[in-house]
Write a protein that holds these residues in place. Structure first.
Motif, short mmCIF file in Angstrom:
data_model
loop_
_atom_site.label_atom_id
_atom_site.label_comp_id
_atom_site.label_asym_id
_atom_site.label_seq_id
_atom_site.Cartn_x
_atom_site.Cartn_y
_atom_site.Cartn_z
N VAL A 48 0.84 -1.20 0.00
CA VAL A 48 0.00 0.00 0.00
C VAL A 48 0.87 1.25 0.00
CG1 VAL A 48 -1.70 1.32 1.31
CG2 VAL A 48 -1.97 -1.15 1.06
N ASP A 49 1.90 1.27 0.83
CA ASP A 49 2.79 2.43 0.86
C ASP A 49 3.48 2.65 -0.49
OD1 ASP A 49 2.13 2.93 3.49
OD2 ASP A 49 3.96 2.04 4.32
N MET A 50 3.87 1.57 -1.13
CA MET A 50 4.53 1.69 -2.44
C MET A 50 3.59 2.28 -3.47
SD MET A 50 4.63 0.14 -5.66
CE MET A 50 4.06 -1.54 -5.46
N VAL A 51 2.35 1.80 -3.51
CA VAL A 51 1.39 2.32 -4.48
C VAL A 51 1.06 3.78 -4.19
CG1 VAL A 51 -0.94 2.07 -5.41
CG2 VAL A 51 0.46 0.04 -5.00
N MET A 52 0.93 4.12 -2.92
CA MET A 52 0.69 5.52 -2.56
C MET A 52 1.82 6.41 -3.07
SD MET A 52 -0.74 5.02 1.34
CE MET A 52 -0.85 6.78 1.69
N ALA A 53 3.05 5.96 -2.92
CA ALA A 53 4.19 6.75 -3.38
C ALA A 53 4.18 6.90 -4.90
CB ALA A 53 5.49 6.09 -2.91
N HIS A 54 3.83 5.84 -5.61
CA HIS A 54 3.75 5.92 -7.07
C HIS A 54 2.63 6.86 -7.51
CE1 HIS A 54 6.63 2.64 -7.43
NE2 HIS A 54 6.61 2.80 -8.72
N MET A 55 1.52 6.86 -6.80
CA MET A 55 0.42 7.74 -7.17
C MET A 55 0.80 9.21 -6.98
SD MET A 55 -2.98 5.65 -5.96
CE MET A 55 -4.10 6.84 -6.69
N GLU A 56 1.65 9.49 -6.03
CA GLU A 56 2.13 10.87 -5.86
C GLU A 56 2.94 11.32 -7.07
OE1 GLU A 56 4.27 10.87 -2.19
OE2 GLU A 56 2.46 10.73 -0.95
N ARG A 57 3.45 10.35 -7.83
CA ARG A 57 4.24 10.67 -9.03
C ARG A 57 3.43 10.45 -10.32
NH1 ARG A 57 7.91 7.54 -5.91
NH2 ARG A 57 7.84 5.79 -7.37
N GLY A 58 2.11 10.31 -10.18
CA GLY A 58 1.25 10.25 -11.35
C GLY A 58 0.70 8.89 -11.72
N ALA A 59 0.93 7.88 -10.90
CA ALA A 59 0.39 6.54 -11.19
C ALA A 59 -1.12 6.53 -10.99
CB ALA A 59 1.05 5.50 -10.31
N VAL A 60 -1.75 5.51 -11.55
CA VAL A 60 -3.19 5.28 -11.40
C VAL A 60 -3.39 3.96 -10.67
CG1 VAL A 60 -5.34 4.79 -12.66
CG2 VAL A 60 -3.76 6.56 -13.49
N ALA A 61 -4.39 3.90 -9.81
CA ALA A 61 -4.74 2.64 -9.15
C ALA A 61 -6.25 2.54 -9.03
CB ALA A 61 -4.09 2.54 -7.77
N VAL A 62 -6.76 1.32 -9.17
CA VAL A 62 -8.19 1.07 -9.00
C VAL A 62 -8.39 0.02 -7.91
CG1 VAL A 62 -8.77 1.70 -11.37
CG2 VAL A 62 -8.25 -0.69 -10.82
N LEU A 63 -9.60 -0.03 -7.39
CA LEU A 63 -9.95 -0.93 -6.30
C LEU A 63 -10.17 -2.35 -6.81
CD1 LEU A 63 -10.87 -0.96 -3.21
CD2 LEU A 63 -13.20 -0.85 -4.12
N GLY A 64 -9.66 -3.33 -6.08
CA GLY A 64 -9.94 -4.73 -6.34
C GLY A 64 -10.78 -5.34 -5.24
N ASN A 65 -11.31 -6.52 -5.48
CA ASN A 65 -12.18 -7.14 -4.48
C ASN A 65 -11.44 -7.50 -3.20
OD1 ASN A 65 -11.07 -9.11 -6.42
ND2 ASN A 65 -12.10 -10.65 -5.18
N HIS A 66 -10.15 -7.87 -3.31
CA HIS A 66 -9.39 -8.18 -2.10
C HIS A 66 -9.02 -6.91 -1.35
CE1 HIS A 66 -8.71 -12.58 -2.44
NE2 HIS A 66 -9.02 -12.34 -3.70
N ASP A 67 -8.86 -5.80 -2.06
CA ASP A 67 -8.66 -4.52 -1.39
C ASP A 67 -9.92 -4.15 -0.59
OD1 ASP A 67 -6.22 -4.39 -2.82
OD2 ASP A 67 -7.26 -3.47 -4.52
#
Length: 247
Positions: A48-67
């Motif tokens: 989660v921390d890694m994805v948050m850091a990537h999103m600060e640099r412009g990444a996109v993330a969507v919700l999954g069922n396990h999330d």
């Protein structure tokens, strides 16, 4: 721009790091996380921390069922191993990390692309694209030219013919797949964190949005360490075995 597409990471740090490093060497300028960041694996907080850091640099993330399950608790439809993993993951995450997951969108439209975890016709119900019929239903539910989704842990590529029927291709790692502009496409890059086709190597894909070329990749990683972390966390042993076997 070259876009790295990572789906079903499932808290597998070793697999995610290997795929991100591969994508960086290839020159990827953006990353899209297609859901199921957590569940099954032993490193949910790091993920989660890694994805948050990537999103600060412009990444996109969507919700999954396990999330979703890590935030709200497992659904009745989940098998026992998935339920156990969801309950453990919920406790392993901080309140801020759970809030981040809860705030992820079900789908993101970005130019000609749609990013979604499960499907375009009802993303909140988590229906699988497990064949041409389901792919056709998803393709007809959006006006985007290319749909990228996860949920299914095996790579797949579909296109919609001029008469409205979907055809399936089994993509080969490293092969260039030009997504012609006269057709509409649906691509499943496969699972980073828990492949299920008998090959333990992680799956992800690269899409060049300028040329329309999509390339699927398999990336070997230290799956023994990832499996050991699953066991050390007290998660079901079958989840560790799946990483070693790729099933």
């Amino acid at each position: 721009m070259l876009i790295a597409l990572l789906a079903d990471l499932h808290a597998n740090r070793e697999a995610a790091e290997a795929c991100l490093a591969h994508a960086a060497r290839a020159g990827a300028g953006r990353t899209v996380f297609l859901g199921d960041l957590v569940g099954y694996g032993g490193d949910p907080a790091w993920m989660v921390d890694m994805v948050m850091a990537h999103m600060e640099r412009g990444a996109v993330a969507v919700l999954g069922n396990h999330d979703e399950a890590a935030v709200k608790g497992p659904s009745e439809a989940m098998v026992p191993d998935a339920r156990a993993a969801a309950e453990w993951t919920h406790a392993a995450l901080s309140a801020a990390q759970r809030d981040f997951l809860a705030g992820l969108p079900l789908a993101v439209e970005d130019g000609a692309c749609l990013y979604v975890h499960a499907n375009a016709w009802a993303p909140e119900r988590w229906g699988y694209i497990n064949g041409a019929s389901a792919a056709e239903r998803s393709l007809k539910a959006t006006d985007r030219r290319v749909t990228f989704c996860g949920h299914v842990h095996q790579p797949a590529l579909y296109h919609l013919s001029p008469v409205g029927h979907a055809s399936h291709f089994e993509p080969q790692p490293g092969a260039l797949n030009p997504l012609g502009g006269r057709r509409r496409w649906l691509a499943i890059p496969g699972s980073v964190g828990q492949p299920r086709d008998g090959n333990p190597a992680a799956c992800y894909a690269l899409f060049d949005d300028a040329t329309g070329v999509l390339t699927f990749h398999r990336v070997p990683y230290d799956h023994e360490t990832a499996a050991r972390k699953v066991l050390q966390a007290g998660l079901p042993p079958r989840l560790a075995a799946r990483l070693r076997e790729g099933t």
